[in-house]
Motif scaffolding. Structure first.
Motif, PDB file in Angstrom:
ATOM      1  N   ARG A 434       7.427  36.939  46.609  1.00 52.36           N
ATOM      2  CA  ARG A 434       8.768  36.909  46.035  1.00 52.36           C
ATOM      3  C   ARG A 434       9.800  36.926  47.159  1.00 52.36           C
ATOM      4  NH1 ARG A 434       9.268  37.772  40.799  1.00 52.36           N
ATOM      5  NH2 ARG A 434      11.320  38.754  40.945  1.00 52.36           N
ATOM      6  N   PRO A 435      10.851  36.092  47.067  1.00 56.65           N
ATOM      7  CA  PRO A 435      11.797  35.975  48.179  1.00 56.65           C
ATOM      8  C   PRO A 435      12.734  37.160  48.349  1.00 56.65           C
ATOM      9  CG  PRO A 435      12.520  34.651  46.319  1.00 56.65           C
ATOM     10  CD  PRO A 435      11.164  35.179  45.964  1.00 56.65           C
ATOM     11  N   GLY A 436      12.887  37.986  47.304  1.00 56.25           N
ATOM     12  CA  GLY A 436      13.821  39.107  47.380  1.00 56.25           C
ATOM     13  C   GLY A 436      13.256  40.282  48.167  1.00 56.25           C
ATOM     14  N   LYS A 437      14.020  41.390  48.141  1.00 54.85           N
ATOM     15  CA  LYS A 437      13.665  42.562  48.923  1.00 54.85           C
ATOM     16  C   LYS A 437      12.699  43.477  48.162  1.00 54.85           C
ATOM     17  CE  LYS A 437      18.231  42.726  51.173  1.00 54.85           C
ATOM     18  NZ  LYS A 437      19.450  43.544  51.369  1.00 54.85           N
ATOM     19  N   PHE A 438      12.052  44.360  48.919  1.00 52.55           N
ATOM     20  CA  PHE A 438      11.275  45.463  48.350  1.00 52.55           C
ATOM     21  C   PHE A 438      12.171  46.699  48.380  1.00 52.55           C
ATOM     22  CE2 PHE A 438       8.505  49.174  48.863  1.00 52.55           C
ATOM     23  CZ  PHE A 438       7.663  49.015  47.768  1.00 52.55           C
ATOM     24  N   VAL A 439      12.644  47.132  47.209  1.00 50.68           N
ATOM     25  CA  VAL A 439      13.606  48.237  47.110  1.00 50.68           C
ATOM     26  C   VAL A 439      12.897  49.430  46.470  1.00 50.68           C
ATOM     27  CG1 VAL A 439      15.804  49.013  46.152  1.00 50.68           C
ATOM     28  CG2 VAL A 439      15.539  46.646  46.921  1.00 50.68           C
ATOM     29  N   LYS A 440      12.985  50.578  47.149  1.00 47.37           N
ATOM     30  CA  LYS A 440      12.309  51.777  46.662  1.00 47.37           C
ATOM     31  C   LYS A 440      13.330  52.768  46.112  1.00 47.37           C
ATOM     32  CE  LYS A 440       9.729  55.820  48.242  1.00 47.37           C
ATOM     33  NZ  LYS A 440       9.144  56.521  49.395  1.00 47.37           N
ATOM     34  N   VAL A 441      12.993  53.374  44.977  1.00 48.73           N
ATOM     35  CA  VAL A 441      13.819  54.431  44.385  1.00 48.73           C
ATOM     36  C   VAL A 441      12.911  55.623  44.094  1.00 48.73           C
ATOM     37  CG1 VAL A 441      15.352  55.104  42.519  1.00 48.73           C
ATOM     38  CG2 VAL A 441      15.350  52.749  43.309  1.00 48.73           C
ATOM     39  N   ASN A 442      13.236  56.773  44.689  1.00 51.41           N
ATOM     40  CA  ASN A 442      12.496  58.001  44.401  1.00 51.41           C
ATOM     41  C   ASN A 442      13.198  58.716  43.253  1.00 51.41           C
ATOM     42  OD1 ASN A 442      11.324  60.591  44.350  1.00 51.41           O
ATOM     43  ND2 ASN A 442      10.775  60.428  46.505  1.00 51.41           N
ATOM     44  N   CYS A 443      12.631  58.608  42.064  1.00 51.51           N
ATOM     45  CA  CYS A 443      13.275  59.141  40.861  1.00 51.51           C
ATOM     46  C   CYS A 443      13.384  60.659  40.896  1.00 51.51           C
ATOM     47  CB  CYS A 443      12.490  58.706  39.616  1.00 51.51           C
ATOM     48  SG  CYS A 443      12.380  56.911  39.425  1.00 51.51           S
ATOM     49  N   ALA A 444      12.588  61.324  41.738  1.00 50.35           N
ATOM     50  CA  ALA A 444      12.634  62.783  41.800  1.00 50.35           C
ATOM     51  C   ALA A 444      13.626  63.282  42.837  1.00 50.35           C
ATOM     52  CB  ALA A 444      11.239  63.332  42.117  1.00 50.35           C
ATOM     53  N   ALA A 445      14.088  62.408  43.738  1.00 52.30           N
ATOM     54  CA  ALA A 445      14.934  62.855  44.845  1.00 52.30           C
ATOM     55  C   ALA A 445      16.422  62.656  44.579  1.00 52.30           C
ATOM     56  CB  ALA A 445      14.546  62.118  46.127  1.00 52.30           C
ATOM     57  N   ILE A 446      16.779  61.912  43.523  1.00 51.21           N
ATOM     58  CA  ILE A 446      18.179  61.608  43.231  1.00 51.21           C
ATOM     59  C   ILE A 446      18.649  62.498  42.080  1.00 51.21           C
ATOM     60  CG2 ILE A 446      19.820  59.804  42.580  1.00 51.21           C
ATOM     61  CD1 ILE A 446      17.840  57.759  43.653  1.00 51.21           C
ATOM     62  N   PRO A 447      19.787  63.190  42.207  1.00 48.30           N
ATOM     63  CA  PRO A 447      20.302  64.009  41.098  1.00 48.30           C
ATOM     64  C   PRO A 447      20.444  63.195  39.826  1.00 48.30           C
ATOM     65  CG  PRO A 447      21.562  64.405  43.105  1.00 48.30           C
ATOM     66  CD  PRO A 447      20.666  63.245  43.402  1.00 48.30           C
ATOM     67  N   SER A 448      20.158  63.828  38.687  1.00 53.44           N
ATOM     68  CA  SER A 448      20.164  63.104  37.422  1.00 53.44           C
ATOM     69  C   SER A 448      21.517  62.488  37.106  1.00 53.44           C
ATOM     70  CB  SER A 448      19.746  64.054  36.281  1.00 53.44           C
ATOM     71  OG  SER A 448      20.626  65.184  36.225  1.00 53.44           O
ATOM     72  N   GLU A 449      22.625  63.164  37.533  1.00 54.85           N
ATOM     73  CA  GLU A 449      23.950  62.617  37.223  1.00 54.85           C
ATOM     74  C   GLU A 449      24.276  61.376  38.053  1.00 54.85           C
ATOM     75  OE1 GLU A 449      24.340  66.096  40.105  1.00 54.85           O
ATOM     76  OE2 GLU A 449      23.337  65.678  38.198  1.00 54.85           O
ATOM     77  N   LEU A 450      23.510  61.131  39.124  1.00 54.85           N
ATOM     78  CA  LEU A 450      23.757  59.961  39.969  1.00 54.85           C
ATOM     79  C   LEU A 450      22.747  58.853  39.739  1.00 54.85           C
ATOM     80  CD1 LEU A 450      24.591  61.663  43.401  1.00 54.85           C
ATOM     81  CD2 LEU A 450      26.184  60.872  41.640  1.00 54.85           C
ATOM     82  N   LEU A 451      21.700  59.119  38.946  1.00 60.41           N
ATOM     83  CA  LEU A 451      20.637  58.130  38.795  1.00 60.41           C
ATOM     84  C   LEU A 451      21.136  56.820  38.198  1.00 60.41           C
ATOM     85  CD1 LEU A 451      17.410  60.011  37.681  1.00 60.41           C
ATOM     86  CD2 LEU A 451      17.660  58.409  39.557  1.00 60.41           C
TER      87      LEU A 451
END
Length: 715
Positions: A434-451
């Motif tokens: 796939r030509p796009g980027k590999f983007v990682k999101v750690n769902c446990a590390a981001i505050p719920s109000e900012l997710l």
């Protein structure tokens, strides 16, 4: 389209004795200008129009007179099951605006008027237009069309990916300004009214093959169209093919300058490569060997047997063409499967054993090089090659990952913390191409109000402190690529519902925005939790679980693949040497045996931490058992490792051993000598019995000055 689909079924029904007044009342009720005069059995007697009734009144008739004198008996009729095109031709030929629709029993079932024809053909036109639009939108090739004014009127999603411009920015604009790469050629096709030959064009992120043609309607040129095929993947394959050919030529050159005879076969047992030295020995031409069955042409080499057996390497002495030869056979293994074999034939000056033993190590290293080069030349590596393992379950998982990467389906990766789930996710992205980027999101590390803002971004002025101009979210950043949702089991329920909508519709709105954005994102999720239990506890949505659990990959913990410990330790020590600027050789067998008895709750990540701690706190060139942390030592019984030989098998330790380090070194040297003698000098088997890699065994042999001579007579 049939007449029955578009005819007017609620029509005016009249009898010959009905008055003019009642006829007008029915015309007003049905809002029609024509009525059918019927017999009692719904057979057609004639028709009456408003125009005819008006003429009766003008001629002095009263509203109470019957409509019989105004009835028209010569009526145009059409069957209800004929196509609308045929009904249109009947009305045009008869020069009438209405027709009565009859069924198979000649009973009246409706009225066909010009308005019905117009509605039918408008719907057909709209259907065809929608089909053409959908076809163009789902083409893999990019399509761009312009009108007579050079304005862009068609721009599909493939063109959006190729030119990296949104449709709203280009539609309706001049092609020469907005798409200069094709502007000159597409306008040339429009002006010259003739198609252009295919031409390769170079875009910022791709290479494409473009063709151009004018668009005509009723012999008039009304625009032009360009179709572009993305050649980026084909160019990449062509370059890789050229690299493979260069490697093959390099391998052939290396074989030709080799001192000994060499033959290589593929997995079908046919000869793929031989060098001049082997041809000299057999006194045969190259074309008489290539692509022939090795068992028929070179039976003395035993290459077919090497493919069938589980032995890693065999050596023996054979007589070939009256000359004594030492033959060494090695299988070529790819992803745990034997894909070929290599035979090395030493026949020159074999009686000079001293020179032979001095050169043996160099020749074995050379053969290893040939094998690796052959594998690289004949097979294409993938990102999964960087996942190091000897475990059959992990090898099977790597194959499943490779197959899963070829599709667009969502993947769920489960496993304990530290097992390398992110490595598999990265491998999926790289293999998918796939030509796009590999983007990682750690769902446990981001505050719920900012997710939510992290996932979907936010618009300008969405909240106090928002960045001017807004900010794209992870979905937009991963457009055309892969979004890795790590620790998805920790995602709040409120965001799970919004994520489910995006996965279903592939569209979303930024926080504080009303504009819908469409993305093409491959989702890979990972968690170390049991989502089924979270569903039962009401902490995870069941519909989201089934949406992400299309392809399920489970990474086994380190304690279930302890055979990987030696290769993982070698790899991690080399990695940490580069980072810490150390020169640690490896892990001692005693320390490795202690590691095998440990549970490893932190898996590979914990193993790397243990090695890094030992390398930081100790200055030794080896990681010894006493370098390991106390929590690891406490789970062992303190008994010597099972792989050690009994103490009475060792020779007496040197009397001048000054300290513990000298005693351990002497014992280790003696152990290596004993194992090598028992294995007949086979270093691969010796390394396996010692629980270390071959490269580590070679390093220890050099460090302790263990030579070929010492293998047969201990000093």
């Amino acid at each position: 389209m049939l007449v029955s689909d578009f005819m007017t079924r609620n029509f005016v029904r009249l009898q010959p004795e009905d008055s003019v007044r009642s006829a007008f009342a029915k015309f007003l009720q049905y809002r029609l200008d024509i009525g059918c005069v019927l017999h009692a059995d719904d057979l057609l007697d004639g028709i009456v129009t408003k125009y005819n009734l008006y003429r009766m009144l003008v001629n002095g008739c009263s509203l109470e007179e019957p409509i019989g004198p105004a009835m028209i008996r010569d009526v145009v009729t059409v069957p209800q099951h004929i196509p609308m095109q045929q009904a249109r031709d009947i009305l045009i030929t008869s020069q009438v605006a209405h027709a009565v629709v009859l069924d198979q029993r000649q009973k009246v079932v409706g009225i066909m008027a010009k308005a019905d024809l117009i509605q039918a053909f408008l719907m057909e036109s709209e259907r065809l237009n929608n089909q053409v639009t959908a076809l163009i939108e789902h083409l893999e090739d990019a399509v761009v069309a312009i009108d007579n004014q050079h304005k862009i009127i068609t721009y599909n999603s493939a063109a959006e990916r190729l030119f990296q411009q949104r449709p709203e920015h280009v539609l309706g604009g001049p092609v020469e300004t907005l798409l200069p790469q094709i502007g000159e050629d597409i306008t040339s096709a429009l002006q010259n009214r003739f198609p252009l030959d295919a031409k390769k064009i170079f875009l910022p992120t791709a290479i494409a093959l473009a063709t151009y043609a004018p668009v005509t309607f009723r012999q008039q040129v009304i625009g032009a169209i360009a179709v572009l095929k993305d050649l980026t993947a084909y160019e990449k394959v062509a370059k890789e093919l050229e690299t493979t050919k260069k490697l093959e030529r390099t391998l052939e050159s290396a074989l030709e300058i080799a001192y000994d005879g060499i033959a290589i076969i593929g997995e079908e047992g046919r000869i793929t490569m031989v060098n001049d030295a082997l041809l000299e020995l057999y006194q045969i031409k190259r074309h008489d060997l290539l692509d022939r069955v090795a068992e028929d042409k070179l039976p003395e080499l035993g290459l077919s047997e090497t493919l069938r057996t589980d032995q890693e390497r065999t050596s023996d002495i054979q007589e070939i063409k009256g000359r004594k030869c030492l033959i060494t056979r090695t299988p070529i293994i790819r992803d745990g499967k034997r894909v070929g074999a290599i035979a090395k034939v030493m026949f020159r000056q074999l009686d000079h054993l001293k020179d032979l033993f001095l050169r043996l190590e160099d020749l074995e290293n050379e053969l290893t090089y040939y094998r690796s080069e052959y594998i690289r030349a004949s097979t294409q590596g993938t990102a999964l090659d960087y996942i190091i393992t000897r475990n059959p379950v992990m090898e099977s998982l790597k194959k499943q990952t490779y197959l899963a990467a070829q599709s667009f389906s969502t993947i769920l990766i489960t496993g304990e913390s530290g097992t390398g789930k992110e490595l598999f996710a990265q491998a999926v992205h790289e293999i998918s191409g796939r030509p796009g980027k590999f983007v990682k999101v750690n769902c446990a590390a981001i505050p719920s109000e900012l997710l939510e803002s992290e996932f979907f971004g936010y618009a300008d002025g969405a909240f106090t402190g928002a960045k001017k101009g807004g900010k794209p979210g992870k979905f937009e950043l991963a457009d055309g690529g892969t979004l890795f949702l790590d620790e998805i089991g920790d995602m709040p329920l409120s965001l799970q519902a919004k994520l489910l909508r995006v996965l279903q519709e592939r569209s979303f709105e930024r926080v504080g925005d009303v504009h819908t954005r469409h993305v093409n994102v491959r989702i890979v999720a990972a968690t170390n939790k049991r989502l089924e239990e979270l569903i039962e506890q009401g902490k995870f949505r069941e519909d989201l679980y089934y949406r992400i659990n299309v392809i399920h990959l489970t990474v086994p913990p380190l304690c279930e693949r302890l055979e990987d410990l030696p290769v993982l330790c070698d790899h991690l020590v080399r990695k940490l040497n580069r980072i810490l600027d150390k020169e640690v050789i490896g892990v001692r067998p005693a320390a490795l045996e202690l590691m095998r008895n440990y549970r490893w709750p932190g898996n590979v990540r914990e193993l790397e931490n243990v090695l890094e701690r030992a390398m930081n706190l100790e200055s030794s060139n080896w990681i010894e058992a006493h370098h390991l942390p106390q929590n690891l030592l406490s789970v062992n019984t303190g008994n010597p490792p099972a792989s050690f030989l009994p103490l009475d098998r060792f020779r007496a330790l040197p009397a001048n051993a000054a300290n513990k380090r000298d005693i351990i070194a002497a014992a280790e040297k003696d152990l290596i000598l004993r194992v090598l003698q028992e294995c007949g000098g086979n270093r691969t088997h010796a390394a396996k019995h010692l629980g270390i890699s071959r490269s580590t065994l070679y390093q220890k042999m050099r460090m302790y000055h263990i030579t070929e001579k010492s293998l047969f007579q201990a000093e």
